[in-house]
Design a protein around this motif. Structure first.
Motif, mmCIF file in Angstrom:
data_model
loop_
_atom_site.group_PDB
_atom_site.id
_atom_site.type_symbol
_atom_site.label_atom_id
_atom_site.label_comp_id
_atom_site.label_asym_id
_atom_site.label_seq_id
_atom_site.Cartn_x
_atom_site.Cartn_y
_atom_site.Cartn_z
ATOM 1 N N ARG A 1 34.114 18.398 24.858
ATOM 2 C CA ARG A 1 33.722 19.567 26.436
ATOM 3 C C ARG A 1 33.104 17.970 26.929
ATOM 4 O O ARG A 1 33.490 18.248 28.547
ATOM 5 C CB ARG A 1 32.708 20.285 25.723
ATOM 6 C CG ARG A 1 33.339 21.176 24.726
ATOM 7 C CD ARG A 1 31.958 22.541 25.182
ATOM 8 N NE ARG A 1 33.254 24.143 24.489
ATOM 9 C CZ ARG A 1 32.612 24.737 24.850
ATOM 10 N NH1 ARG A 1 31.610 24.893 24.013
ATOM 11 N NH2 ARG A 1 33.598 26.112 23.680
ATOM 12 N N PRO B 1 35.877 17.790 30.607
ATOM 13 C CA PRO B 1 35.243 18.698 31.042
ATOM 14 C C PRO B 1 36.364 20.017 31.499
ATOM 15 O O PRO B 1 37.814 19.127 32.511
ATOM 16 C CB PRO B 1 34.873 18.026 31.601
ATOM 17 C CG PRO B 1 35.323 16.999 32.486
ATOM 18 C CD PRO B 1 35.914 16.345 31.452
ATOM 19 N N PRO B 2 36.291 21.017 31.758
ATOM 20 C CA PRO B 2 37.129 21.271 32.971
ATOM 21 C C PRO B 2 36.554 21.699 34.125
ATOM 22 O O PRO B 2 35.809 20.778 34.240
ATOM 23 C CB PRO B 2 36.829 23.036 31.986
ATOM 24 C CG PRO B 2 35.293 22.817 31.712
ATOM 25 C CD PRO B 2 35.050 22.097 31.472
ATOM 26 N N LEU C 1 42.366 22.683 21.915
ATOM 27 C CA LEU C 1 41.234 22.539 22.932
ATOM 28 C C LEU C 1 41.535 23.342 24.180
ATOM 29 O O LEU C 1 42.521 22.373 24.824
ATOM 30 C CB LEU C 1 40.360 20.776 22.740
ATOM 31 C CG LEU C 1 40.273 20.067 21.570
ATOM 32 C CD1 LEU C 1 39.217 18.513 22.183
ATOM 33 C CD2 LEU C 1 38.978 21.100 20.770
ATOM 34 N N ASN C 2 40.758 24.281 24.258
ATOM 35 C CA ASN C 2 41.280 24.305 26.150
ATOM 36 C C ASN C 2 40.990 24.218 26.570
ATOM 37 O O ASN C 2 39.322 25.701 27.059
ATOM 38 C CB ASN C 2 42.052 25.776 25.612
ATOM 39 C CG ASN C 2 42.358 26.518 26.867
ATOM 40 O OD1 ASN C 2 42.689 25.995 28.179
ATOM 41 N ND2 ASN C 2 42.920 27.989 26.647
ATOM 42 N N HIS C 3 40.665 23.914 27.308
ATOM 43 C CA HIS C 3 39.844 23.173 29.077
ATOM 44 C C HIS C 3 39.864 23.738 30.097
ATOM 45 O O HIS C 3 39.900 22.207 31.088
ATOM 46 C CB HIS C 3 38.920 21.614 28.453
ATOM 47 C CG HIS C 3 38.497 21.783 26.990
ATOM 48 N ND1 HIS C 3 37.694 20.611 26.855
ATOM 49 C CD2 HIS C 3 38.267 22.493 26.209
ATOM 50 C CE1 HIS C 3 37.263 20.644 25.505
ATOM 51 N NE2 HIS C 3 37.505 22.108 25.550
ATOM 52 N N PRO D 1 35.287 26.828 28.125
ATOM 53 C CA PRO D 1 36.133 26.217 27.425
ATOM 54 C C PRO D 1 35.921 27.051 26.218
ATOM 55 O O PRO D 1 35.473 27.626 25.619
ATOM 56 C CB PRO D 1 35.668 24.553 27.665
ATOM 57 C CG PRO D 1 34.190 25.165 27.063
ATOM 58 C CD PRO D 1 33.990 26.026 28.958
ATOM 59 N N ASP E 1 37.406 25.861 22.127
ATOM 60 C CA ASP E 1 38.377 25.267 21.237
ATOM 61 C C ASP E 1 38.162 25.884 19.894
ATOM 62 O O ASP E 1 36.795 26.889 19.617
ATOM 63 C CB ASP E 1 36.892 24.009 20.957
ATOM 64 C CG ASP E 1 36.851 23.563 22.519
ATOM 65 O OD1 ASP E 1 37.253 23.081 23.164
ATOM 66 O OD2 ASP E 1 35.352 23.612 22.733
#
Lengths: 171, 595
Positions: free
Chosen positions: B320, B324-325, B406-408, B413, B415
């Motif tokens: 993260r 980072p998103p 890992l969906n950011h 987010p 995970d």
């Protein structure tokens, strides 16, 4: 020890060189950039090239570098603060974003807070430093310069081999 | 004779800006630098990769050999070793060979875009000779901070254990400064002293002496006076009035003393309450777990069961930080150097490449000696919003299924990771507080992990049907050790399940196992008396510390109140006695009832 002797030789060699106070001051000012900013960065290659190519005192450059390295270390927190302020300023974000995504530019590490802060500081200090150094060298030569030139210490210093190497780059 | 022609002035020396003769040496220098780069590029790249990798992962990254082939955009790494950031003498992974296919053009923007990686001969958890932890020791950098945070997070689940093996319950050192009775006693003592002084001052201001002396003298005169001596009679009446007023003042003082005494008594009662609180506090130092089955499960397996969660959380949080998103500028710790590192600020831009992107990686690894497994990873990007797809990883093989995402991409987010590994040998471990060592043998381990924003749901299961138990010889003569040993040594299967759910900063953590009920019932039978004895011991220790302070204060309070009450009562009795005597004498003389 060798470095120290070399520095002293550089100092006196530069002060008594045939170069004008302006040439010596320009060398010191360029050398200060090397000293104030983190050394291993592409902008210092440019500064070094300028020191070599421009008709300024190379010894002055070495002197400026040697003098400003410790000052650079001391002022790192200030540089970090300046760089942080500049890089994270909302009004400058567009410019930094463009630069960051432009080829070659990111290789300069401009996006590092200490590099940017120190470079900005060094560039701002360049002209005042140049003027102050020029005045200082002129005063030195007009007052105690000749007495130092006649001293045994100076003659011993200039007799060493390192001085001969230096003479190759004197202005 | 002609005059000499005037000398023509010397031309002023032309100032040269450029030092043209320096171009040669400068070019030579550049050529030398180029040659040095060509010779040492591999070494420089290897060292930089090691340095950056170590800084990013918080564990030593070592590379035996790295070869750059920029013309074809290939990088070959041989003998890669990444130490575990959590275990001193263990590697996270080792790889025989990694070949990366780079996109060269983005390197000019200082962007590392890897189209494809092929990694062969990966091995996990291999032993190493030296401690490879970096973040754990220095605590610096992003990895250091994340490691410290996750460690602190995991520490909240450390369930205290009884020292069952020796049958003794240890009491941590009891710091007298943390007991509330002692300061309360000191405050009460000060209050008692202050009350004593205040009452004495109030008593002095009553000026009873003159009134009493005057009344006594009047009484004497009255005894000798005749009934017709009106002046003496009037004087006696005035003396009685003065006595009444003095008695009123004494009554008022008595009321104040009573209130003060009540306050001091309340203070004494407060000391008893404080002592009860201190008993409770000291008991909490014992950290006695309850003997219910779920608590036993936690006490036995929580220290081990929390570790997988802690590690997955470490990697998730690290991801993260590094991925980072969003597209806002991000500052990360700058490169380590003699000068201050500062911070590197990244400026992601829409429709531009991220700072780092690994499009796809094909992994070939070993889990059980010679059994080969295969895995694939896609979309590992420093700026997932720019890449537009989440990072996906999966691995399959005999008795193995693992996957992670890992969906950011968005602001929150998500995970997720899951793995089931069968037939692996988990390391034997000591059961906390018990003289037993449990070797799970060939077991099946399952891990499910989901971190959605700050909400965590995770599950870790270990199942084995051929566990073996070893007894710690140091506790051969322990009664409780014997009991526990007899309880569990016949059990050949193990089923441990740990669950974690709730807000990340303070989630619910529950561990249950098939051993809980058996051990809990045994412990309940044996340890009841032990716990009572421990509590008695705690009370005695508190009493020993507190009694020295409370005893004198209690005595002082009692003395103050007794003294004050006695003084008031004595003066009041004197006043009453004199008043009665005066009234009686007046009645005798006048034979009239006074109003």
């Amino acid at each position: 020890m060798f470095v120290l002797i070399k520095l002293i030789q550089s100092l006196f060699g530069a002060l008594h060189s045939e170069g004008t106070p302006g040439q010596l001051a320009a060398g010191i000012a360029l050398g200060s950039i090397l000293g104030l900013t983190p050394l291993v960065n592409p902008h210092n290659v440019v500064v070094f090239a300028l020191l070599v190519l421009l008709n300024v005192s190379f010894a002055g450059g070495l002197l400026g570098w040697a003098l400003f390295v410790p000052i650079g270390f001391l002022l790192d927190p200030l540089f970090d603060w300046i760089g942080h302020g500049l890089l994270l300023a909302p009004s400058l974000r567009g410019m930094w974003t463009s630069l960051y995504n432009t080829p070659i530019v990111p290789l300069t590490n401009f996006n590092n807070t200490v590099v940017l802060g120190s470079l900005v500081f060094a560039l701002l200090a360049f002209v005042p430093l140049f003027l102050a150094a020029r005045y200082g060298v002129a005063r030195y030569r007009a007052t105690v310069g000749e007495r130092v030139r006649q001293s045994r210490f100076y003659r011993a210093l200039t007799a060493s081999k390192v001085y001969n190497v230096y003479r190759m780059f004197r202005p | 004779m002609s005059a000499p022609a005037p000398r023509s002035p010397l031309p002023a020396p032309r100032f040269k800006i450029f030092r043209w003769r320096a171009i040669g040496p400068l070019l030579v220098l550049l050529v030398i630098a180029g040659v040095l780069w060509w010779i040492f590029a591999d070494t420089i790249a290897r060292r930089e990769t090691q340095k950056v990798g170590t800084q990013m992962l918080g564990a030593k990254v070592e590379i035996q050999d790295l070869h750059l082939d920029l013309k074809n955009g290939d990088v070959t790494i041989r003998g890669l070793t990444i130490a575990s950031p959590h275990e001193a003498f263990k590697n996270l992974l080792q790889a025989d060979e990694i070949v990366a296919d780079l996109d060269v053009v983005p390197l000019t923007e200082k962007k590392l875009i890897i189209d494809r990686i092929v990694a062969n001969g990966l091995r996990f958890g291999t032993p190493r000779q030296t401690d490879g932890r970096v973040a754990a020791k220095s605590g610096q950098g992003i990895a250091g901070r994340v490691l410290a945070e996750t460690r602190e997070w995991a520490n909240q689940f450390q369930i205290p254990v009884l020292q069952l093996a020796t049958g003794k319950i240890s009491i941590d050192s009891l710091d007298p400064r943390r007991l509330s009775t002692i300061p309360a006693a000191e405050a009460l003592g000060a209050r008692a002293d202050s009350s004593r002084r205040a009452w004495q001052a109030a008593f002095d201001t009553l000026h009873l002496g003159p009134a009493l002396d005057s009344a006594s003298a009047t009484l004497e005169r009255l005894k000798r006076a005749r009934a017709t001596d009106l002046a003496t009679l009037n004087e006696a009446r005035q003396a009685i009035d003065r006595l009444r007023r003095a008695r009123d003042r004494v009554t008022a003082l008595e009321r104040g003393v009573k209130q003060g005494v009540a306050g001091l008594q309340a203070g004494l009662a407060g000391l008893d309450s404080a002592r009860r609180r201190d008993y409770a506090f000291a008991r909490s130092l014992l950290k006695l777990p309850s003997l219910d089955a779920p608590e036993i499960g936690s006490a036995l397996f929580a220290p081990g069961a929390i570790k997988p969660f802690e590690r997955v959380l470490y990697w998730t949080q690290l991801a993260r930080r590094y991925m980072p998103p969003g597209l806002l500028p991000r500052a990360t710790t700058g490169p380590s150097r003699a000068r201050r590192a500062g911070e590197d600020v990244r400026f992601p831009k829409e429709r531009a490449l991220p700072r780092f992107l690994l499009r796809s990686a094909e992994l070939s690894f070993f889990l059980k000696d010679t059994q080969r497994y295969a895995g694939r990873l896609t979309g590992l990007a420093s700026d997932p919003a720019l890449y537009g797809r989440p990072m996906l990883a999966h691995a399959t093989g005999p008795q193995l299924t693992a996957g992670a995402m890992l969906n950011h991409l968005r602001g929150v987010p998500v995970d997720t990771a899951g793995a089931t590994v069968g037939g692996i040998r988990l390391p034997a471990f000591q059961l906390p507080g018990l003289p037993l060592r449990l070797d799970p043998g060939a077991a099946t381990a399952q891990l499910g992990f989901n971190l959605d924003g700050d909400t965590i749901h995770a599950r870790f299961v270990v199942r084995s049907s051929n566990v073996s138990w070893a007894r710690d010889s140091g506790f051969a003569n322990s009664t409780i050790g014997d009991l526990i040993w007899r309880t569990v040594s016949g059990i050949s299967n193990l089923d441990v399940e740990a669950r974690l759910s709730g807000e990340l900063h303070h989630p619910q953590f529950a561990v249950r196992s098939n051993l809980d009920q058996a051990i809990a019932s045994r412990l309940r039978a044996v340890l009841g008396e032990e716990l009572a004895a421990a509590e008695r011991q705690v009370r005695e220790r508190v009493d020993a510390l507190v009694n020295d302070k409370v005893g004198p204060v209690r005595a002082r309070v009692n003395e103050v109140q007794t003294q004050a009450q006695a003084q008031v009562a004595q003066q009041r009795a004197r006043l009453d006695e004199l008043q009665k005597a005066l009234e009686q004498r007046l009645r005798d003389m006048t034979r009239l009832r006074l109003p």
